[in-house]
Design an enzyme around this catalytic site. Structure first.
Site, PDB file in Angstrom:
ATOM      1  N   GLU A   1       6.221 -26.130 -19.763  1.00  0.00           N
ATOM      2  CA  GLU A   1       5.404 -26.727 -19.001  1.00  0.00           C
ATOM      3  C   GLU A   1       5.671 -27.187 -17.435  1.00  0.00           C
ATOM      4  OE1 GLU A   1       6.635 -28.444 -21.435  1.00  0.00           O
ATOM      5  OE2 GLU A   1       6.727 -30.559 -21.031  1.00  0.00           O
TER       6      GLU A   1
ATOM      7  N   HIS B   1      11.355 -27.364 -21.635  1.00  0.00           N
ATOM      8  CA  HIS B   1      10.045 -27.586 -21.075  1.00  0.00           C
ATOM      9  C   HIS B   1       9.500 -26.337 -20.623  1.00  0.00           C
ATOM     10  CE1 HIS B   1       9.834 -32.051 -22.366  1.00  0.00           C
ATOM     11  NE2 HIS B   1      10.871 -32.113 -21.871  1.00  0.00           N
TER      12      HIS B   1
ATOM     13  N   SER C   1     -21.105 -41.728  -4.540  1.00  0.00           N
ATOM     14  CA  SER C   1     -20.090 -42.226  -3.444  1.00  0.00           C
ATOM     15  C   SER C   1     -19.874 -41.227  -2.476  1.00  0.00           C
ATOM     16  CB  SER C   1     -18.866 -42.691  -4.249  1.00  0.00           C
ATOM     17  OG  SER C   1     -18.082 -41.574  -4.523  1.00  0.00           O
ATOM     18  N   GLY C   2     -20.012 -40.224  -2.844  1.00  0.00           N
ATOM     19  CA  GLY C   2     -19.921 -39.106  -1.696  1.00  0.00           C
ATOM     20  C   GLY C   2     -18.358 -38.383  -2.167  1.00  0.00           C
ATOM     21  N   GLY C   3     -17.785 -38.994  -3.012  1.00  0.00           N
ATOM     22  CA  GLY C   3     -16.129 -38.373  -3.374  1.00  0.00           C
ATOM     23  C   GLY C   3     -16.447 -37.229  -4.414  1.00  0.00           C
ATOM     24  N   VAL C   4     -15.341 -36.579  -4.538  1.00  0.00           N
ATOM     25  CA  VAL C   4     -15.348 -35.388  -5.435  1.00  0.00           C
ATOM     26  C   VAL C   4     -16.080 -35.799  -6.918  1.00  0.00           C
ATOM     27  CG1 VAL C   4     -13.980 -33.516  -6.340  1.00  0.00           C
ATOM     28  CG2 VAL C   4     -13.089 -34.684  -4.301  1.00  0.00           C
ATOM     29  N   ASP C   5     -15.775 -36.751  -7.632  1.00  0.00           N
ATOM     30  CA  ASP C   5     -15.978 -36.708  -8.771  1.00  0.00           C
ATOM     31  C   ASP C   5     -17.685 -36.900  -8.990  1.00  0.00           C
ATOM     32  OD1 ASP C   5     -13.333 -36.440  -9.098  1.00  0.00           O
ATOM     33  OD2 ASP C   5     -13.019 -38.544  -9.799  1.00  0.00           O
ATOM     34  N   SER C   6     -17.955 -37.941  -8.436  1.00  0.00           N
ATOM     35  CA  SER C   6     -19.356 -38.351  -8.568  1.00  0.00           C
ATOM     36  C   SER C   6     -20.411 -37.263  -8.032  1.00  0.00           C
ATOM     37  CB  SER C   6     -19.911 -39.639  -7.828  1.00  0.00           C
ATOM     38  OG  SER C   6     -19.558 -39.745  -6.384  1.00  0.00           O
ATOM     39  N   SER C   7     -19.848 -36.479  -6.968  1.00  0.00           N
ATOM     40  CA  SER C   7     -20.836 -35.571  -6.490  1.00  0.00           C
ATOM     41  C   SER C   7     -20.771 -34.283  -7.253  1.00  0.00           C
ATOM     42  CB  SER C   7     -20.108 -34.971  -5.048  1.00  0.00           C
ATOM     43  OG  SER C   7     -19.928 -36.029  -3.963  1.00  0.00           O
TER      44      SER C   7
ATOM     45  N   CYS D   1      10.552 -29.806 -26.986  1.00  0.00           N
ATOM     46  CA  CYS D   1      11.733 -30.577 -26.895  1.00  0.00           C
ATOM     47  C   CYS D   1      11.663 -31.680 -27.997  1.00  0.00           C
ATOM     48  CB  CYS D   1      11.399 -31.446 -25.501  1.00  0.00           C
ATOM     49  SG  CYS D   1      12.691 -32.653 -25.072  1.00  0.00           S
TER      50      CYS D   1
END
Ligand code: XMP
Length: 518
Positions: free
Chosen positions: A170, A168, A222-228, A81
């Protein structure tokens, strides 16, 4: 070192999508500021360059321009583009200001000789979004595809391996878009496609060991995805040199602390400390009703509690965080750039500055979907990997106004019922409604309404249900869940949760409402 594809960011809202598509082809991609010196790309050993789209016109005095030496690196370049217009403009072609924006689906016809279109049909649908267009080619280029509106929908300089496409590839609407990107990567740049999560783990474990040495790392779980996932990865690398701290602030969901302990302490054998700080948080919050004040207090108390816990551990050098790639990429400040308005927000923040620790961020290079794949590979269960987002201040922003333990207990019960109902209800493909929506939760309203139960009049609180669909939390709409789900959640909450006699469903979109109620 994996093969790297550089995506130069000219401010397109799709830049991250390009980078992700490349990674979906098992090739590592990295987003660079548009003006990154070519020497830096060379130092990083990039094996191909993609010029992203962008909202500018090449003729604008403020147009973002790349280092021209990018075209002398000797590696293939693909302009998308705005990228094709840049190629045209900088390499001696001509770009005309568009009379009319070409926006939406169009059909391209291609000659069947360009390696970008290898094994693709002669004609297919593509997604356009551009104002200017290329009207004469730079020397050495040939047209390879056209649309109703443009004779230069795709161009090629085969000897220099430069390619440009007006549309595009993508975006989801472009047919064969990923094939075009794959053709560029494998067929033109010579990538082998060996970027995989298994390789990533191996490389990352080695890098963490090297960075940490014999020092000690702490991580706020925290129990969330990222920190786990960050915890599981670092634990794999350095075992008990990692200590995780879970702060039980009294604002968690039902059974949350026990679930985190069971998974990380029992299953993973991690050194997990649970700081039981409900009283500290609730007394700091007593009588406070303003949402921003509540957030600030929670952030500050969190840091204090965490800090105390770290002092108990003794010598600590590193603070690990589950920062992801989208948090790291800085949006380029370009006129008309919608992406530059999107700010990272809602960070409890302040931890690293206060604690004078070195940062360890092993997920910095990953997108969310890659983090989930990594988590799976590391053995985390689906209920952690596919967990809905949960705000840092926890139930405090879902318990309106003043925070009281009796309110929170009611909210926890109601929320647990809604989650159970959402997890049990499936669509026709067997997918749970919990996993279909972005977030689904209960909100406690400190408002009493009249009801009747048996022969008795009741005067009890209201629970609101918030169930939303979203892609990135910047905008959201209320989810059109089947009435049966709402009926079941409502009747169970009213029957099973003492203190509630009315349930309402929130039908506001974001904007103008927000996802959370505070
Ligand atoms: P809003 O309510 O702004 O929420 O539409 C957008 C997304 O962010 C989450 N959220 C927060 N996350 N700290 C966080 O870590 C916060 O203070 C916070 N407030 C909202 C919300 O759950 C949604 O996913």
């Amino acid at each position: 070192m994996p093969q790297i594809i550089a995506v130069l960011d000219f401010g397109s809202q799709y830049t991250q999508v390009i980078a992700r598509r490349v990674r979906e082809c098992n090739v590592y991609s990295r987003i660079y500021h548009y003006a990154t010196p070519a020497s830096e790309l060379e130092k990083d050993g990039v094996c191909g360059v993609i010029l992203s789209g962008g909202p500018s016109s090449v003729y604008s005095p403020k147009a973002p321009l790349p280092d021209k030496a990018v075209f002398d690196l000797g590696v293939p370049v693909l302009g998308i583009c705005f990228g094709i217009q840049l190629m045209g403009h900088l390499l001696g072609g001509k770009v005309a200001p568009g009379q009319q924006r070409e926006y939406g689906l169009g059909t391209i016809s291609q000659d069947g000789i360009c390696p970008l279109f290898k094994a693709l049909p002669e004609s297919f649908k593509v997604w356009n979004s551009h104002g200017d267009k290329l009207i004469s080619l730079p020397e050495g280029f040939e047209a390879r595809a056209r649309t109703e509106n443009s004779e230069f929908a795709a161009i090629e300089n085969a000897s220099r391996r430069f390619y440009g496409i007006q549309f595009h590839p993508e975006v989801f609407h472009t047919e064969h878009g990923v094939d075009i990107i794959r053709n560029f990567l494998m067929g033109i740049c010579g990538c082998v496609g060996d970027w995989s999560m298994a390789n990533y783990i191996e490389a990352s474990v080695a890098a963490i060991r090297q960075q940490v040495g014999d020092k000690h790392v702490i991580l706020g779980l925290s129990g969330g995805v990222d920190s786990s996932v960050a915890a599981a990865l670092i634990h794999k690398a350095i075992g008990r040199q990692l200590t995780c701290v879970f702060v039980d602030n009294g604002l968690c969901r039902k059974n949350e602390t026990a679930a985190v302990e069971k998974l990380f302490k029992d299953n993973f054998n991690m050194d997990l400390r649970v700081a039981k700080a409900e009283d500290t948080f609730l007394s700091a919050l007593a009588g406070v009703t303003d949402p921003e004040k509540k957030r600030k207090i929670i952030g500050k108390v969190f840091i204090d509690v965490f800090d105390d816990e770290v002092k108990k551990i003794g010598d600590v050098d590193f603070l690990a965080q589950g920062t992801l790639y989208p948090d790291v990429i800085e949006s380029v400040p370009i006129e008309n750039n919608p992406a530059s308005l999107i700010k990272s927000h809602h960070n409890v923040g302040g931890l690293p500055e206060k604690m004078k620790l070195k940062l360890l961020e092993p997920l910095r290079e990953l997108f969310k979907d890659e983090v989930r794949r990594l988590g799976k590979e590391l053995g985390l269960p689906d209920n952690v990997i596919w967990r809905q987002p949960f705000p840092g201040p926890g139930l405090a922003v879902r318990c309106l106004g003043e925070i009281r333990k009796d309110y929170l207990d009611i909210l926890r019960e109601a929320d647990a019922i809604l989650l159970e109902v959402m997890k049990a209800a499936t669509d026709k493909d067997g997918k749970s409604w919990y996993s279909k929506v972005w977030q689904s939760f209960a909100v406690f309203l400190p408002v009493k309404t009249v009801g009747v139960m048996g022969d008795e009049r009741t005067y009890d609180y209201v629970i609101a249900l918030r169930i939303v669909e979203s892609v990135d939390a910047m905008t959201a709409d209320w989810a059109r869940v089947p009435y049966d789900i709402l009926a079941k959640a409502s009747s169970r909450i009213i029957n099973e949760v003492k203190g509630v006699n009315r349930v309402v469903f929130d039908i506001s979109s974001k904007p103008p409402a927000t996802i959370e109620w505070e």
